[in-house]
Scaffold this active site. Structure first.
Site, short mmCIF file in Angstrom:
data_model
loop_
_atom_site.label_atom_id
_atom_site.label_comp_id
_atom_site.label_asym_id
_atom_site.label_seq_id
_atom_site.Cartn_x
_atom_site.Cartn_y
_atom_site.Cartn_z
N LYS A 258 -8.78 1.07 -18.35
CA LYS A 258 -8.32 -0.28 -18.66
C LYS A 258 -9.49 -1.26 -18.78
O LYS A 258 -9.39 -2.27 -19.46
CB LYS A 258 -7.36 -0.79 -17.57
CG LYS A 258 -6.14 0.09 -17.31
CD LYS A 258 -5.16 0.11 -18.46
CE LYS A 258 -3.78 0.62 -18.06
NZ LYS A 258 -3.76 2.04 -17.70
C1 LIG Z 1 -2.91 3.05 -18.03
C2 LIG Z 1 -3.39 4.42 -17.79
C3 LIG Z 1 -2.95 5.50 -18.57
C4 LIG Z 1 -1.91 5.33 -19.66
O1 LIG Z 1 -2.41 4.60 -20.73
P1 LIG Z 1 -1.39 3.94 -21.78
O2 LIG Z 1 -2.25 3.14 -22.69
O3 LIG Z 1 -0.46 3.11 -20.97
O4 LIG Z 1 -0.68 5.07 -22.44
C5 LIG Z 1 -3.48 6.75 -18.31
N1 LIG Z 1 -4.37 6.94 -17.32
C6 LIG Z 1 -4.81 5.93 -16.56
C7 LIG Z 1 -5.79 6.22 -15.48
C8 LIG Z 1 -4.36 4.64 -16.76
O5 LIG Z 1 -4.82 3.64 -16.00
#
Ligand SMILES: *Cc1c(COP(=O)(O)O)cnc(C)c1O
Length: 515
Positions: free
Chosen positions: A133
């Site tokens: 993120k």
């Molecule tokens: C948010 C997240 C995901 C999923 O990503 P999306 O964009 O919501 O599909 C997968 N792994 C981690 C560690 C995340 O923080």
């Protein structure tokens, strides 16, 4: 050519990128989508020579066309700096290389994998909060404040965020003490890992608010969307000098920066001699809200040679079922898994794909979304299914996930987190290993999910240990330095302890802003 944005649910006048970033969500509840996908205007050979920052600029300028070069470069410079613990920002490694201790070979240097067919892990977790993120949320505050300036906004921008664990801290870290903004994060109070929770409730930023919700992630996300769509509430906030925006992946300002790292991964494969310009790579993406994999899809649409897109789910495998049957059915039990950031039954960003495969038809899309809200399901047409042929759904059970962590560790010494393990398992089980170079999106540091990771490796040995003891053990067995993100919360005091009901989310905001 200028790219304008409009809702997935109605086609009116397009708005500029900066306006779409400020608004977050369209007034009709739809998501903003580009009116066309621009074509990459660079050659893949020249790409191989670019830094992460340059790659990000070349990609983002095509989508965010009303930002000047100076504005974009300044946003990128502020975002991708020493906050990341590696100069390459997003290292691409095989498990063997990843196990070398630093989590990467030596910044940018290429090492041939021992196994020709070994997949590559694109480590997206070298930012401030050690999950992918950060790739988008370290730049979103810059894009947002630049957009505010461009549009003459004088209100304070209130970022409303629902989190399944990682977005929350990454958004808090990004917006903490950013002038002209404040942020409220809602998280499912029993649905995040102990370290995710500790990261959030110890956040010191003066403009930050963190609230536990007595519900799951979907409840938080639905609650936040409801607040966004409450015009009367928005008017009251406006009177007091506030306006809402979103840091969730429904914001186009989150999505666009994520396209860049797929381009960057491709460039690294060329640089290492793994691929020749134009040859295809496959990607495997651990998926929750469908943001990360949608960015890969947009990259492909813009001309990046991506073959298959593997969508990897955990036991909340609503997307796996969707790709198999054409029916999206959220009417099922919500499972709490070891990959909590993927514990989602309503994948918001899938709406952008549905819109696209419906032939950019907002009415068709709106009807599907209405059916999802009302009946809890929808079924796409055969024609739409044909347009999904480049996607393959896969999923990993909790046992598969734990076994994959252990297998990768036993074979190579590389420690992966449970989210990455879901993708790694799906890659092994479903992907056409060897024929196409495959990149697994590695979305979190194992330090963020230490307990699940260590139990997967040796339950008997680690079962009784405390969270931070496990951190030290992980350090011992992996040789990977304990990230600052973890060290800094060991002794940090809890600063946020508010908990509310699903129906009480709006009241919490009213309290904070005195409206
Ligand atoms: C948010 C997240 C995901 C999923 O990503 P999306 O964009 O919501 O599909 C997968 N792994 C981690 C560690 C995340 O923080």
């Amino acid at each position: 050519m200028e790219v304008l944005y409009h809702s997935t649910r109605s086609k009116g006048e397009g708005i500029r990128a900066s306006e779409a970033i400020l608004k977050g969500l369209s007034d009709d509840g739809g998501l903003f989508v580009p009116d066309h996908i621009p074509d990459f205007d660079f050659s893949f050979d020249e790409l191989a020579e670019w830094s992460y920052q340059e790659t990000a600029y070349q990609v983002m300028k095509l989508f965010l066309t009303d930002f000047s070069e100076e504005e974009l470069r300044s946003c990128i410079k502020g975002a991708y700096d020493e906050k990341f613990d590696t100069g390459v920002i997003a290292p691409l490694v095989t498990a063997d290389e990843g196990a070398s201790g630093t989590g990467r070979p030596s910044d940018g240097e290429s090492v041939r994998p021992t196994d020709e067919n070994a997949p590559f892990y694109l480590e997206l977790f070298h930012g401030k909060t050690i999950a992918f993120k950060d790739m988008a949320l370290s730049i979103l505050p810059y894009l947002m404040t630049t957009a505010a300036k461009k549009n003459g906004v004088t209100n304070e921008i209130v970022i409303l965020t629902a989190t399944s664990g990682d977005t929350g801290k990454a958004a808090l870290a990004g917006f903490a003490d950013v002038e002209g903004t404040s942020i409220v994060v809602f998280y499912p109070k029993d649905g995040v890992s102990p370290i995710q929770k500790k990261q959030m409730v110890t956040e010191p930023g003066k403009n930050t608010h963190v609230i536990g919700v007595d519900g799951n992630f979907d409840d938080c996300q639905t609650g936040v969307k409801k607040i966004f769509n409450d015009r009367e509430f928005a008017a009251r906030m406006n009177e007091k000098g506030y306006q809402f925006s979103s840091a969730n992946s429904i914001n186009i300002g989150r999505l666009v920066p994520q396209i860049a790292y797929y381009v960057y991964a491709y460039a690294q494969l060329i640089k290492r001699g793994e691929l020749k310009s134009g040859e295809k790579m496959d990607v495997v993406v651990p998926t929750g809200n469908f943001g990360n994999i949608l960015a890969a899809y947009y990259a492909k649409e813009a001309g990046l040679p991506i073959g298959r897109l593997y969508c990897a789910s955990n036991e909340n495998k609503v997307l796996f079922d969707f790709f198999g049957s054409g029916t999206y059915d959220r009417k099922r039990d919500f499972v709490l898994t070891s990959s909590p950031s993927m514990d989602i039954l309503i994948s918001s960003n899938l709406e952008r794909l549905i819109y696209r495969i419906a032939g950019d038809d907002p009415d068709a899309n709106a009807a599907f979304m209405k059916s999802l809200a009302g009946e809890g399901e929808y079924t796409i047409t055969d024609e739409m299914r044909d347009r999904l042929s480049e996607f393959t759904g896969g999923f990993a059970s909790e046992t598969d996930t734990a076994d994959e962590i252990k297998r990768v560790y036993d074979e190579t010494g590389y420690v992966i987190d449970p989210h990455t393990a879901v993708a790694s398992f799906v890659c092994r089980k479903y992907a056409d290993a060897g024929r196409t170079k495959t990149v697994i999106a590695s979305t979190a540091s194992p330090y963020k999910f230490t307990r699940s990771v260590m139990l997967a490796i040796d339950k008997d040995k680690y079962g009784e240990m405390g969270d931070f003891e496990l951190v030290d053990e992980l350090n011992r067995i992996s040789g990977v330095k304990i990230p600052d993100a973890i060290e800094s919360i060991r002794t940090a005091p809890v600063l946020h302890d508010t908990v509310c009901s699903v129906d009480g989310m709006r009241a919490e905001i009213e309290k904070i802003y005195e409206v």
